[in-house]
Write a protein that holds these residues in place. Structure first.
Motif, mmCIF file in Angstrom:
data_model
loop_
_atom_site.group_PDB
_atom_site.id
_atom_site.type_symbol
_atom_site.label_atom_id
_atom_site.label_comp_id
_atom_site.label_asym_id
_atom_site.label_seq_id
_atom_site.Cartn_x
_atom_site.Cartn_y
_atom_site.Cartn_z
ATOM 1 N N TYR A 143 21.714 -30.709 -73.858
ATOM 2 C CA TYR A 143 21.641 -29.571 -74.781
ATOM 3 C C TYR A 143 23.045 -29.496 -75.524
ATOM 4 O O TYR A 143 23.026 -29.097 -76.667
ATOM 5 N N LYS A 144 24.148 -30.001 -74.957
ATOM 6 C CA LYS A 144 25.268 -29.605 -75.682
ATOM 7 C C LYS A 144 25.533 -30.736 -76.599
ATOM 8 O O LYS A 144 26.268 -30.538 -77.469
ATOM 9 N N THR A 145 24.806 -31.834 -76.601
ATOM 10 C CA THR A 145 24.980 -33.034 -77.556
ATOM 11 C C THR A 145 24.618 -32.440 -78.940
ATOM 12 O O THR A 145 24.833 -33.010 -80.049
ATOM 13 N N ALA A 146 23.877 -31.399 -79.029
ATOM 14 C CA ALA A 146 23.634 -30.766 -80.478
ATOM 15 C C ALA A 146 24.575 -30.217 -80.992
ATOM 16 O O ALA A 146 24.797 -29.712 -82.191
ATOM 17 N N GLU A 147 25.717 -29.872 -80.169
ATOM 18 C CA GLU A 147 27.017 -29.353 -80.742
ATOM 19 C C GLU A 147 28.117 -30.210 -80.880
ATOM 20 O O GLU A 147 29.034 -29.738 -81.073
ATOM 21 N N GLY A 148 27.779 -31.602 -80.972
ATOM 22 C CA GLY A 148 28.644 -32.782 -80.999
ATOM 23 C C GLY A 148 29.409 -32.905 -79.581
ATOM 24 O O GLY A 148 30.481 -33.741 -79.700
ATOM 25 N N LYS A 149 29.056 -32.464 -78.430
ATOM 26 C CA LYS A 149 29.708 -32.567 -77.092
ATOM 27 C C LYS A 149 29.109 -33.665 -76.542
ATOM 28 O O LYS A 149 27.784 -34.201 -77.009
ATOM 29 N N GLY A 150 29.535 -34.230 -75.275
ATOM 30 C CA GLY A 150 29.161 -35.239 -74.512
ATOM 31 C C GLY A 150 27.996 -34.614 -73.801
ATOM 32 O O GLY A 150 27.706 -33.430 -73.531
ATOM 33 N N GLU A 151 27.517 -35.694 -72.908
ATOM 34 C CA GLU A 151 26.355 -34.996 -71.915
ATOM 35 C C GLU A 151 26.799 -34.607 -70.660
ATOM 36 O O GLU A 151 28.043 -34.918 -70.462
ATOM 37 N N ASN A 152 26.005 -33.598 -70.160
ATOM 38 C CA ASN A 152 26.458 -33.064 -68.595
ATOM 39 C C ASN A 152 26.070 -34.070 -67.881
ATOM 40 O O ASN A 152 25.321 -34.930 -68.111
ATOM 41 N N LYS A 153 26.710 -33.819 -66.553
ATOM 42 C CA LYS A 153 26.469 -34.552 -65.523
ATOM 43 C C LYS A 153 26.184 -33.863 -64.449
ATOM 44 O O LYS A 153 25.933 -32.688 -64.449
ATOM 45 N N PHE A 154 25.511 -34.391 -63.274
ATOM 46 C CA PHE A 154 24.817 -33.828 -62.072
ATOM 47 C C PHE A 154 25.433 -34.458 -60.925
ATOM 48 O O PHE A 154 25.712 -35.681 -60.858
ATOM 49 N N GLY A 155 25.602 -33.479 -59.959
ATOM 50 C CA GLY A 155 26.063 -34.067 -58.475
ATOM 51 C C GLY A 155 24.800 -34.348 -57.821
ATOM 52 O O GLY A 155 23.628 -34.209 -58.261
ATOM 53 N N LEU A 156 24.920 -34.799 -56.569
ATOM 54 C CA LEU A 156 24.079 -35.045 -55.502
ATOM 55 C C LEU A 156 22.776 -36.289 -56.051
ATOM 56 O O LEU A 156 21.698 -36.098 -55.802
ATOM 57 N N LYS A 157 23.609 -37.256 -56.567
ATOM 58 C CA LYS A 157 22.886 -38.326 -57.214
ATOM 59 C C LYS A 157 21.812 -37.546 -58.168
ATOM 60 O O LYS A 157 20.664 -38.472 -58.208
ATOM 61 N N GLU A 158 21.900 -36.477 -58.764
ATOM 62 C CA GLU A 158 20.924 -36.039 -59.649
ATOM 63 C C GLU A 158 19.627 -35.312 -58.990
ATOM 64 O O GLU A 158 18.441 -35.066 -59.710
ATOM 65 N N ARG A 159 19.747 -35.507 -57.701
ATOM 66 C CA ARG A 159 18.438 -34.841 -56.977
ATOM 67 C C ARG A 159 18.210 -33.237 -57.137
ATOM 68 O O ARG A 159 19.317 -32.600 -57.112
ATOM 69 N N ALA A 160 17.149 -32.646 -57.308
ATOM 70 C CA ALA A 160 16.906 -31.514 -57.055
ATOM 71 C C ALA A 160 16.668 -31.194 -55.669
ATOM 72 O O ALA A 160 15.673 -31.787 -55.054
ATOM 73 N N MET A 161 17.664 -30.300 -55.112
ATOM 74 C CA MET A 161 17.550 -30.254 -53.564
ATOM 75 C C MET A 161 16.428 -28.886 -53.459
ATOM 76 O O MET A 161 16.188 -28.183 -54.098
ATOM 77 N N GLY A 162 15.910 -28.936 -52.084
ATOM 78 C CA GLY A 162 14.930 -28.006 -51.536
ATOM 79 C C GLY A 162 15.430 -26.419 -51.247
ATOM 80 O O GLY A 162 16.568 -26.294 -51.589
ATOM 81 N N LYS A 163 14.567 -25.927 -50.858
ATOM 82 C CA LYS A 163 14.773 -24.383 -50.639
ATOM 83 C C LYS A 163 15.859 -24.104 -49.955
ATOM 84 O O LYS A 163 16.557 -23.157 -50.069
ATOM 85 N N VAL A 164 15.868 -24.487 -48.567
ATOM 86 C CA VAL A 164 17.029 -24.441 -47.740
ATOM 87 C C VAL A 164 18.264 -24.650 -47.894
ATOM 88 O O VAL A 164 19.073 -23.648 -48.113
ATOM 89 N N TYR A 165 18.352 -25.659 -48.900
ATOM 90 C CA TYR A 165 19.685 -26.060 -49.381
ATOM 91 C C TYR A 165 20.097 -25.108 -50.555
ATOM 92 O O TYR A 165 21.295 -24.535 -50.651
#
Length: 275
Positions: A212-234
């Motif tokens: 979403y920030k690329t539309a403002e001329g910025k770079g892409e955001n990144k994600f930790g945890l190998k980009e995984r969506a972690m579950g409820k407990v976490y």
């Protein structure tokens, strides 16, 4: 040197949460304040001014499995672009449209895919380095992606079930995105954990926040945890850690400012009530 948080493992969640059992959401009302060109959405409870950040309880009860149900404050309804947020330094923390060089900010990338907002009584401490991202928090209440179909209304307060989280890393800051469902909407029964959320929906949210920030001329955001969506407990552990950070903030054990102004913490009544 920032404080290191404990590593989180997927174990049964045994937590002690002070529930806001006396909180009655029907007593919350909203009114417009501030200057005409920059309206503030002010919160009241039973006719008295309140802070949506500090005075709405983190949790108001437990789910059928015994885990906490959390409070959610809607800031940006699904399908809209105006960037409203709980303001950290204005007295009573009203919801105000974000500014850049005194101009109201909007998403340039496109409308929000979700109902976006925050969990009250949380704070992502910049000095607290999370072991799974390697970065401190972003100095805000924890962000929420509420995935129900019905758009929320800015300032609306809901009870939500936490399903999972994405570990967004934005400008070398940890910016958790909790994925939740409103427990009082019909489709909530379909969602108990992140595995119940269609993979394409999770992917769409991840890519939206990556780009979403690329539309403002910025770079892409990144994600930790190998980009995984972690579950409820976490995700609940993450939420609880930000709640603990908020308690440290209210106890004056950590500093908080916004654009050089001290965060408004009220008279500490919220912490006394929460304890």
């Amino acid at each position: 040197v920032g404080m290191k948080m404990r590593a989180i493992t997927a174990v049964p969640l045994l937590v002690a949460v002070a529930y806001g059992t006396e909180f009655d959401v029907s007593k919350v009302s909203l009114q417009r304040g501030g200057p005409e060109h920059d309206p503030h959405l002010m919160f009241n409870y039973g006719g008295e001014a309140m802070s949506p950040w500090h005075d709405i309880p983190f949790s108001t009860g437990t789910d059928e499995d015994g885990t906490p149900l959390l409070s959610f404050v809607c800031e940006i309804p699904k399908g809209t672009t105006a960037k409203f947020e709980i303001h950290k330094s204005v007295p009573h923390n009203p919801i105000i449209q974000d500014k850049k060089k005194d101009k109201p900010r909007f998403y340039k990338y496109g409308p929000s895919l979700v109902n976006y907002g925050a969990i009250p009584q949380t704070w992502e401490d910049p000095s607290t380095v999370h072991p799974d991202t390697g970065f401190g928090g972003d100095n805000d209440p924890i962000d929420v992606l509420q995935i129900n179909e019905k758009p929320c209304e800015t300032g609306e307060v809901m009870t939500v079930r936490v399903l999972g989280t994405l570990a967004l890393v934005d400008d070398d800051e940890t910016d958790w995105k909790l994925i939740v469902t409103d427990v009082n909407q019909a489709e909530a029964s379909l969602y108990k954990d992140i595995s119940d959320v269609p993979a394409e929906k999770v992917s769409a949210m991840r890519e939206w926040f990556r780009l979403y920030k690329t539309a403002e001329g910025k770079g892409e955001n990144k994600f930790g945890l190998k980009e995984r969506a972690m579950g409820k407990v976490y995700a609940l552990e993450v939420a609880l850690e930000t709640h603990e950070s908020w308690r440290r903030l209210m106890n004056a054990e950590a500093p908080c400012d916004f654009d050089g102004e001290a965060c408004w913490l009220g008279d500490k009544k919220a912490l006394e009530d929460e304890l």
